[in-house]
Enzyme design. Structure first.
Site, short mmCIF file in Angstrom:
data_model
loop_
_atom_site.label_atom_id
_atom_site.label_comp_id
_atom_site.label_asym_id
_atom_site.label_seq_id
_atom_site.Cartn_x
_atom_site.Cartn_y
_atom_site.Cartn_z
N ARG A 34 5.30 -3.56 -5.92
CA ARG A 34 4.37 -2.36 -5.86
C ARG A 34 3.96 -1.76 -7.50
O ARG A 34 3.07 -1.37 -7.60
CB ARG A 34 4.72 -1.36 -5.00
CG ARG A 34 4.89 -1.67 -3.60
CD ARG A 34 3.43 -1.81 -2.87
NE ARG A 34 3.44 -2.04 -1.58
CZ ARG A 34 3.48 -1.18 -0.63
NH1 ARG A 34 3.65 0.11 -0.94
NH2 ARG A 34 3.27 -1.56 0.76
N ASP A 139 -3.80 12.14 3.49
CA ASP A 139 -2.77 11.20 2.99
C ASP A 139 -2.44 11.60 1.64
O ASP A 139 -3.04 12.36 1.02
CB ASP A 139 -3.64 9.78 2.75
CG ASP A 139 -2.45 8.87 2.59
OD1 ASP A 139 -2.20 8.04 3.84
OD2 ASP A 139 -2.15 8.43 1.73
#
Length: 273
Positions: A34, A139
């Protein structure tokens, strides 16, 4: 190559403090995969070098970028299907039977990622003739929220769970992908929100979707999040969790209700254990 012990410990602690998500041993590969794009974009040799620069304060905005990169979760249209069937067949009819004249169904889709969940909810509500329902989608990641607002999805993303009839009704072909219709995009409001913070404005809500998130939290954080959700749910409001999640033993403000092929949770007068 994997990240060093020092790098992993720093990143895990940062993510834990900022999002409550715990990266346990064995997640080094996730940190490397990531963060490698961030490292390359910053011109760092590898993730260890990038994190070293971050720790030295030489990467403006780097802490937030790291947290966002590690908290972007899997999503798809009508994920697991059954909860959306329950919304259509049970939750909406029950709400409609008791709602006051002029009332609007209020839904909060928490940790909505790139938007497939709240848009799926909007499709269900449109099919139930509830065009005035309000859907708040939140989010932690500004990047995924920007994508969700834009409403443009690749062919691969559209093929994951979206029925052909829904695609034909609510999406339009654009280039090599598909864009959510303007009407559906207007039905959803997107907002940045950290589940560690107080619940967002817009409630009280009749339905809260908090799916496949609590599994990443420890018990204390799960209890705190559930308490915030309970406070902004209407009496008798519905909580939709992931299949592997439950408030049982964590918070006594919800009762378990089996609806056909899924289980939802309804608010009770109780508070936290």
């Amino acid at each position: 190559m994997t990240v060093s012990t020092e790098t992993f410990a720093f990143v895990a602690d940062l993510v834990r403090r900022r999002s409550a998500i715990r990266l346990g041993a064995g997640k080094e590969y996730l940190v490397e995969s990531r963060l490698l794009p961030l490292a390359r974009a910053a011109g760092a040799l590898d993730v260890d070098a990038y994190v070293a620069r971050l720790r030295a304060g030489r990467e403006a905005g780097g802490h937030e970028a790291v947290v966002e990169a590690l908290t972007t979760n899997e999503t798809s249209w009508f994920r697991d299907v059954a909860p959306f069937d329950a919304l259509r067949d049970h939750v909406v009819p029950a709400w409609s039977a008791t709602a006051a004249p002029g009332a609007r169904l209020r839904v909060w889709s928490a940790a909505c990622s790139t938007g497939q969940e709240p848009y799926s909810v909007a499709m269900v509500l449109a099919g139930c003739s509830l065009p005035d329902a309000t859907i708040l989608a939140t989010d932690l990641s500004t990047e995924v929220l920007d994508r969700a607002r834009d409403g443009l999805y690749t062919q691969l993303e559209v093929s994951r769970g979206l029925p052909g009839a829904m695609r034909a009704r609510h999406l339009v072909r654009e280039g090599g992908g598909w864009r959510v219709s303007a009407a559906l995009r207007r039905a959803v409001t997107f907002q940045r929100h950290n589940l560690l913070d107080p619940a967002p404005a817009g409630g009280p809500f009749d339905v809260v979707l908090l799916r496949n998130v609590l599994i990443y939290f420890d018990r204390d954080d799960r209890r705190a999040v559930l308490d915030r959700v309970h406070r902004v749910l209407q009496p008798g409001g519905w909580l939709v969790l992931g299949a592997a999640e439950s408030p049982v033993g964590v918070h006594d403000g919800f009762e378990r209700v089996v609806l056909d092929r899924t289980t939802l949770y309804r608010t009770t007068p109780g508070g936290p254990l």
